[in-house]
Design an enzyme around this catalytic site. Structure first.
Site, PDB file in Angstrom:
ATOM      1  N   LYS A  44       6.883  10.919   1.684  1.00 21.07           N
ATOM      2  CA  LYS A  44       5.452  11.076   1.958  1.00 21.07           C
ATOM      3  C   LYS A  44       4.944  12.297   1.189  1.00 21.07           C
ATOM      4  O   LYS A  44       5.655  13.309   1.068  1.00 21.07           O
ATOM      5  CB  LYS A  44       5.252  11.280   3.472  1.00 21.07           C
ATOM      6  CG  LYS A  44       3.846  11.668   3.908  1.00 21.07           C
ATOM      7  CD  LYS A  44       2.849  10.527   3.774  1.00 21.07           C
ATOM      8  CE  LYS A  44       1.418  10.984   4.078  1.00 21.07           C
ATOM      9  NZ  LYS A  44       0.396  10.017   3.656  1.00 21.07           N
ATOM     10  N   CYS A 127      -5.426  11.438  -3.128  1.00 17.25           N
ATOM     11  CA  CYS A 127      -5.570  11.181  -1.691  1.00 17.25           C
ATOM     12  C   CYS A 127      -7.058  11.137  -1.340  1.00 17.25           C
ATOM     13  O   CYS A 127      -7.794  12.085  -1.593  1.00 17.25           O
ATOM     14  CB  CYS A 127      -4.878  12.257  -0.849  1.00 17.25           C
ATOM     15  SG  CYS A 127      -5.224  11.978   0.908  1.00 17.25           S
TER      16      CYS A 127
HETATM   17  O1  RRO Z   1      -2.253  10.567   4.020  1.00 15.80           O
HETATM   18  C1  RRO Z   1      -3.206   9.884   3.652  1.00 15.80           C
HETATM   19  O2  RRO Z   1      -4.253   9.769   4.294  1.00 15.80           O
HETATM   20  C2  RRO Z   1      -3.157   9.172   2.387  1.00 15.80           C
HETATM   21  C3  RRO Z   1      -2.731   9.724   1.201  1.00 15.80           C
HETATM   22 BR1  RRO Z   1      -2.006  11.398   1.082  1.00 15.80          BR
HETATM   23  C4  RRO Z   1      -2.841   8.984   0.019  1.00 15.80           C
HETATM   24  O3  RRO Z   1      -2.514   9.412  -1.085  1.00 15.80           O
HETATM   25  N1  RRO Z   1      -3.362   7.753   0.107  1.00 15.80           N
HETATM   26  C5  RRO Z   1      -3.749   7.201   1.267  1.00 15.80           C
HETATM   27  O4  RRO Z   1      -4.211   6.047   1.285  1.00 15.80           O
HETATM   28  N2  RRO Z   1      -3.648   7.920   2.395  1.00 15.80           N
END
Ligand code: RRO
Length: 629
Positions: A44, A127
């Site tokens: 993650k 993100c």
């Molecule tokens: O954690 C998120 O809300 C998230 C991330 Br970091 C990302 O790169 N893409 C996404 O759809 N959610």
């Protein structure tokens, strides 16, 4: 067999692994990925400090995918640094996703991972879910600056996780930056940011953060992801690998991404929904699909997406005798179509010479029921013409009103089946009734005049068949048809099927000024002579009209080249070999299987141009039948 791949020199045992995001935050989750068939372990996205993420609910499965606003929950980069040795025990690449909240954070984290055994670093510039933090992937100046700093210190192969782009100018601007900084790979795409899913029953949004706005994933985004993979494949330097991500849920999806230019793919929503078994399933599906197509490596497919192929011609065979029903042992319509498909024929016009001819609407309906569902649009049929006035009127109506009924067929001489009108007065009557009832369609006529045929066929000496149905039978029958059509001022088109003599072709052309008249020729009359009837298994080459002598065949080839024949029609007429050679000795040859070679090799060898071939296999046919395809 498994299809290995390579990202910046790092070997992957297959090309499918998890995307940063779902189920890869804790060590336990990462170990599950390690034990699964995923080709790598991606973590993650991490930040300097641990983050709890956005308030829940923050992920929702929706009809064709998912929406999320997780808000970057992660354990902080130090934990992932600690996990690396354990994750390396699974003997597969470890991909660390880094998503610092500032440039300094990113630099600090990357410095630390430089000294780990992680294989690849994926810098997440996309993100969409951090309140007050725009996606760097959409701010090209900032992206340029971040990459120049990051690339200067990174010792691992570093790639960038990109947001989806939708504008060709943006693709070019981003590609220039990525090429300039020599990033090692790109992963595209991240979820489509800030979309809104609404539950109409409850009249509310389905996730809590940001008023319900969130990143869209799953099947919804696959075409967007494919477009991004393809565009970057076109624009990036060839040593920058592309990892495709977005809506992959089957082996065929993986294949599409590789075709578009990806070296590997990542799974996100499907992993969330199906858990780790998806890696095994999708890899198996991919492997099977690849080997069914005969591919033994990713490189044979990668980036090989074809342009829409304008060279793929639509070809029509306006004269086939598909069997089925009481003669399905000879051939079914489905089988006929599979042969047509291999021959490059998309549309067929069928003249079912079954025991029960097609004469009435009910016969048409019964016949159409046998046509495979996916071929219904490609199938047309002829209605038989008799000298019965009622039947002819019904036939006229059917040609006018039913799309599938393409024209009429008259046998002015006996052939296969029992639908012949051999009496001249009755033939004349047909033209009279058609004219009186304003028929403007096509009547296809089998021209062979009975009074010129001789009953001398001897199966022991197949060549007697050619002598039993001499050229004069065709020529005289054709003279009759032209005479009758003119007599009644016939306004439809008289089409002479499977024309077999030069004199008939000349006659058709001489009459073109005065009436609508066309002729078609079969491949077998143009490539083979009656010598075939003299050879072993001569009865296989028994057809009506018969193959002519070599001198005549040369003339037919010349007239075809001169543009005096309107189209090619196969007269495809399968029988069993047993019938052909041992019982009944029926006339007819299953010509469709030689059509492709005839069109692509034989006709060009006669000096017939591609443009002329298109006319012979498409344009002249749709024009005569008034067909819109
Ligand atoms: O954690 C998120 O809300 C998230 C991330 Br970091 C990302 O790169 N893409 C996404 O759809 N959610």
């Amino acid at each position: 067999m498994s299809y290995q791949t390579d990202i910046s020199g790092v070997k992957f045992s297959n090309c499918i692994f998890n995307a940063s995001g779902p189920l890869c935050e804790s060590l336990k989750e990462l170990e599950i990925i390690g034990k699964s068939k995923s080709a790598a372990i991606t973590t993650k996205s991490c930040t300097l400090e641990e983050r709890g993420g956005n308030p829940r609910p923050r992920y929702k499965d929706i009809q064709f995918g998912s929406i999320n606003s997780m808000g970057l929950p992660n354990l902080g980069y130090k934990k992932y640094l600690d996990f690396v040795p354990r994750l390396k025990e699974f003997d597969k690449p470890v991909v660390i996703s880094v998503s610092g909240l500032s440039l300094e954070d990113n630099l600090a984290m990357i410095e630390s991972f430089n000294n780990s055994d992680a294989d690849l670093i994926e810098l997440n510039l996309s993100c969409p879910n951090i309140v007050g933090k725009p996606q760097i992937g959409y701010d090209f100046e900032q992206m340029d600056e971040v990459l120049s700093k990051v690339m200067a210190i990174c010792k691992k192969p570093l790639g960038v996780k990109l947001p989806p782009y939708f504008d060709f100018v943006h693709f070019e601007q981003v590609a220039n930056i990525l090429n300039k900084h020599k990033v090692k790979f790109v992963s595209c795409i991240n979820s489509v940011g800030n979309t809104l899913f609404i539950d109409p029953d409850n009249e509310e949004v389905v996730i809590k953060p940001k008023g319900g706005f969130g990143g869209l994933g799953g099947k919804y985004v696959k075409p967007i992801a494919l477009a991004n993979v393809r565009k970057f494949y076109e624009l990036l330097d060839k040593d920058i690998n592309i990892i495709g991500v977005g809506g992959i849920s089957s082996g065929k999806d993986v294949f599409e991404f590789i075709l578009a230019g990806a070296s590997a793919v990542q799974l996100a929503t499907i992993f969330m929904q199906e858990k780790e078994s998806c890696f095994d399933r999708i890899e198996k599906e991919f492997n099977e699909y690849m080997s069914s197509k005969g591919y033994s490596s990713i490189n044979e497919v990668k980036g090989k997406l074809k342009e829409f192929n304008k060279m793929d011609k639509i070809r029509i065979d306006p004269h086939v005798h598909f069997r089925d029903a009481d003669q399905n042992y000879k051939e079914t319509i489905a089988h006929g179509f599979s042969v047509a498909n291999e021959a490059g024929v998309s549309y067929v016009f069928d003249m079912p010479n079954l025991l029960k001819p097609i004469l009435r609407e009910e016969d048409v309906i019964t016949r159409l029921k046998l046509v495979p569902e996916d071929k219904k649009c490609n199938y047309f049929l002829y209605i038989g013409a008799t000298s019965d006035e009622d039947q002819l009127k019904e036939a006229i109506r059917l040609v006018r009103d039913r799309r599938e009924v393409i024209g009429m067929k008259m046998y002015a001489g006996r052939s296969t089946g029992n639908l012949a009108i051999i009496n001249e007065e009755e033939q004349r009557k047909v033209y009279r009734i058609l004219s009186e009832n304003g028929y403007k369609g096509v009547i296809v006529v089998h021209c062979e005049k009975e009074s010129y045929m001789k009953n001398i066929f001897d199966p022991q000496n197949p060549h007697t068949h050619a002598l039993s149905r001499p050229k004069i039978a065709e020529i005289e029958s054709l003279k009759d048809q032209i005479k009758f059509a003119k007599e009644y001022n016939f306004k439809g088109t008289l089409h002479v099927a499977h024309i077999s003599c030069a004199e008939s072709i000349e006659m058709v052309n001489e009459n073109k000024k005065e009436m609508n008249i066309t002729c078609g020729i079969t491949p077998h009359h143009v490539i083979w002579s009656d010598e075939k009837l003299k050879g072993p298994h001569g009865n296989l080459y028994k057809m009506n009209p018969p193959l002519r002598d070599e001198e005549e065949v040369k003339k037919l080839q010349e007239l075809l080249k001169q543009g005096k024949v309107d189209w090619i029609e196969t007269d495809h007429a399968p029988h069993t070999v047993g019938e052909k050679l041992h019982s009944g000795f029926p006339s007819g040859y299953p010509t469709l299987h030689i059509y492709k070679e005839f069109i692509e090799k034989f006709l060009p060898s006669l000096g017939i141009s591609e443009e002329q071939i298109d006319k012979l296999t498409f344009d002249n046919i749709i024009n005569a039948f008034g067909l819109r395809l």
